[in-house]
Design an enzyme around this catalytic site. Structure first.
Site, PDB file in Angstrom:
ATOM      1  N   LEU A  19       1.180  -1.188   0.139  1.00 19.81           N
ATOM      2  CA  LEU A  19       0.242   0.156  -0.266  1.00 19.81           C
ATOM      3  C   LEU A  19       0.534   1.469   0.160  1.00 19.81           C
ATOM      4  CD1 LEU A  19      -3.087  -1.416   3.133  1.00 19.81           C
ATOM      5  CD2 LEU A  19      -2.714  -1.248   0.282  1.00 19.81           C
ATOM      6  N   ASP A  20       0.529   2.043  -0.755  1.00 19.13           N
ATOM      7  CA  ASP A  20       0.876   3.338  -0.676  1.00 19.13           C
ATOM      8  C   ASP A  20       1.700   4.468   0.858  1.00 19.13           C
ATOM      9  OD1 ASP A  20       1.579   3.363  -3.219  1.00 19.13           O
ATOM     10  OD2 ASP A  20       0.088   4.400  -4.015  1.00 19.13           O
ATOM     11  N   ILE A  21       2.477   4.409   0.772  1.00 17.07           N
ATOM     12  CA  ILE A  21       2.233   5.714   2.331  1.00 17.07           C
ATOM     13  C   ILE A  21       0.810   7.014   2.428  1.00 17.07           C
ATOM     14  CG2 ILE A  21       3.477   8.335   1.129  1.00 17.07           C
ATOM     15  CD1 ILE A  21       4.804   7.649   4.670  1.00 17.07           C
TER      16      ILE A  21
END
Length: 382
Positions: free
Chosen positions: A158-160
Site C-alpha cells: 500500500l502506498d504511504i
C-alpha cells in the site's frame, strides 16, 4: 524391594554390538540424499534408509517465510545459498542434517510444515510497506511482533498515502497465492475523489483504459454517495500494479483524496479493527485460508493453546514500534554499507575530574531547620 531377574532372549544372550558398527558413517554430498553409508572397519558401502523424504531446497526456504518459491529459486541461482559449505544449485534437494546458509547465515528449515501465522493490520496513512528505507520513515515492519525461525511477509503493498487492510504471513507460498497475477485475487477499495464520474466514464473504466504500463480496468465500480464535491466509489480489481486505482481516476482528471483497501481475497477488514490496530487470525481461519489457496495443511493435531493465548489471539491490539539501537561507528549494515553511527562504548572518553583544590564542606552549607508547627508537636500523643 528385590530387583527382578533379567529375562534372557530366545536363542541365548544378546551379543554386544560395537558402537562403530551399529552407527555407520553416512556419505553425504551437498544438496543430495545420503544414499549410502560407509563402514569404518572394512570400508564397505551399504544403502541407508533415513525415514525422512528428500525435499527441494527452494520449497523449504519458502516454507521458512523468506519469500515465494520463485524468489527462492532466484536466490539460489545468484549463488547466495550454500549446502554443507558448497554453493547450492537450482532444484537441489536437502535432507535433515544438512547445513543450509543464506548469505553466510544459518537457516532453520522446517521439514514438517507447521501452521503458518497470519496477521491483519489496519494501516494508517504515513507508513510505508518496506523493511528498508533510506529516508528513515515510519514502517509497518517496525510494529510487527517477533516470530521464531520465521519471517513476516507483507501480502501486497500500500502506498504511504493509502490506508486499510494489510496482511502479513509467515508462509511464502500463501503470500505468493495472494499476490501472483495468475491467481487473479480480488482487491476491493473504497475511493473518495474530488468530483463525480458520469455513467459513460464508469462504463469506460469497466471496459478498460490505456495506461503507461498497459491497459487496466475495474471489474466492478459503484457509486456509494458523498457530500459536496467529494464522492465515494467502491471498486474491485484483480491486479496490484503501482498506484493503479489512482491512475485510473486521474485519467478523467479526478484526483483521489482518500484511498482505503477494505478486502483482499476472502479476508475483509473487520469493523472493530480500528486504524493502527492488529489482529491475529485463529488457527481454524488459517486452515480455511490454506484450503482456499489449495495449499496442503500440516498433518496432525493443532498445537494446544492456553486460555491466555486464546484470549490474546482473538483480541485486536495496538502494536508498539520497536526501539532499534543506532549502529556503532563503522559497523556494517544488513545491506553491506558501512555508515557512521554512535561511537563504541569502549571508545567513549569520560570527562576528567577537576584538578583544582577540593572544597571542604562548611557548616554554612547546611540549611537551617524549619520551625516546627504547633500541630506537629501534639502528633502521636494520646
Amino acid at each position: 524391594m528385590a530387583r527382578p531377574f533379567r529375562q534372557q532372549r530366545a536363542g541365548g544372550a544378546a551379543k554386544a554390538t560395537p558402537r562403530s558398527a551399529a552407527r555407520p558413517t553416512p556419505r553425504l554430498t551437498p544438496g543430495s540424499a545420503p544414499t549410502t553409508t560407509v563402514n569404518p572397519e572394512d570400508g564397505s558401502e551399504a544403502p541407508v534408509n533415513t525415514g525422512a523424504p528428500i525435499q527441494r531446497l527452494h520449497k523449504l526456504l519458502a516454507l521458512s517465510g523468506r519469500g515465494s518459491r520463485r524468489d527462492m529459486e532466484e536466490l539460489i541461482a545468484n549463488g547466495r545459498v550454500t549446502v554443507n559449505g558448497q554453493v547450492a544449485q537450482v532444484g537441489a534437494g536437502v535432507w535433515p542434517g544438512d547445513v543450509v546458509r543464506v548469505d553466510d547465515r544459518p537457516v532453520f528449515l522446517q521439514f514438517e510444515p507447521e501452521l503458518p501465522k497470519v496477521l491483519i493490520y489496519h494501516k494508517p496513512d504515513g507508513e510505508i510497506v518496506s523493511a528498508d528505507d533510506p529516508e528513515g520513515r515510519a514502517s509497518v515492519f517496525d510494529k510487527l511482533p517477533r516470530v521464531k525461525n520465521a519471517k513476516w511477509i507483507a501480502v501486497g503493498r500500500l502506498d504511504i498515502n493509502t490506508s486499510g487492510l494489510l496482511i502479513f504471513t509467515t508462509s511464502g507460498e500463501l503470500a505468493n497465492h495472494f499476490m501472483h497475477p495468475r491467481f487473479e485475487v480480488e482487491r476491493e477499495y473504497a475511493v473518495r475523489v474530488f468530483g463525480e464520474l458520469t455513467d459513460e466514464q464508469m462504463l469506460q473504466l469497466k471496459s478498460g483504459i490505456e495506461l503507461e504500463d498497459g491497459p487496466a480496468n475495474f471489474d466492478h465500480i459503484q457509486a456509494t454517495g458523498g457530500e459536496g464535491a467529494n464522492h465515494w466509489y467502491q471498486v474491485i480489481l484483480r491486479e496490484g500494479r503501482n498506484r493503479e486505482v489512482r491512475r485510473l481516476f486521474e485519467a478523467f482528471q479526478l484526483p483521489v483524496s482518500r484511498l482505503m483497501r477494505v478486502r483482499f481475497g476472502p479476508i475483509n477488514l473487520p469493523s472493530r479493527l480500528k486504524r493502527g490496530m492488529m489482529l491475529a487470525l485463529e488457527p481454524k481461519e488459517v486452515l480455511n485460508l490454506l484450503e482456499w489457496a489449495g495449499i496442503e495443511a500440516p498433518k496432525g493435531p493443532l498445537k494446544q493453546r492456553s486460555a491466555r493465548e486464546i484470549e490474546k489471539a482473538s483480541t485486536a491490539f495496538t502494536p508498539k514500534a520497536r526501539k532499534i539501537a543506532p549502529p556503532r561507528a563503522g559497523e556494517r549494515q544488513a545491506d553491506g554499507v558501512t555508515r557512521p553511527g554512535r561511537p563504541d562504548a569502549k571508545a567513549v572518553v569520560k570527562p576528567s575530574k577537576p584538578t583544582g583544590p577540593r572544597r571542604v564542606r562548611q557548616s554554612s552549607d547546611i540549611p537551617a531547620p524549619k520551625p516546627q508547627k504547633r500541630s506537629d508537636r501534639n502528633r502521636g500523643r494520646g
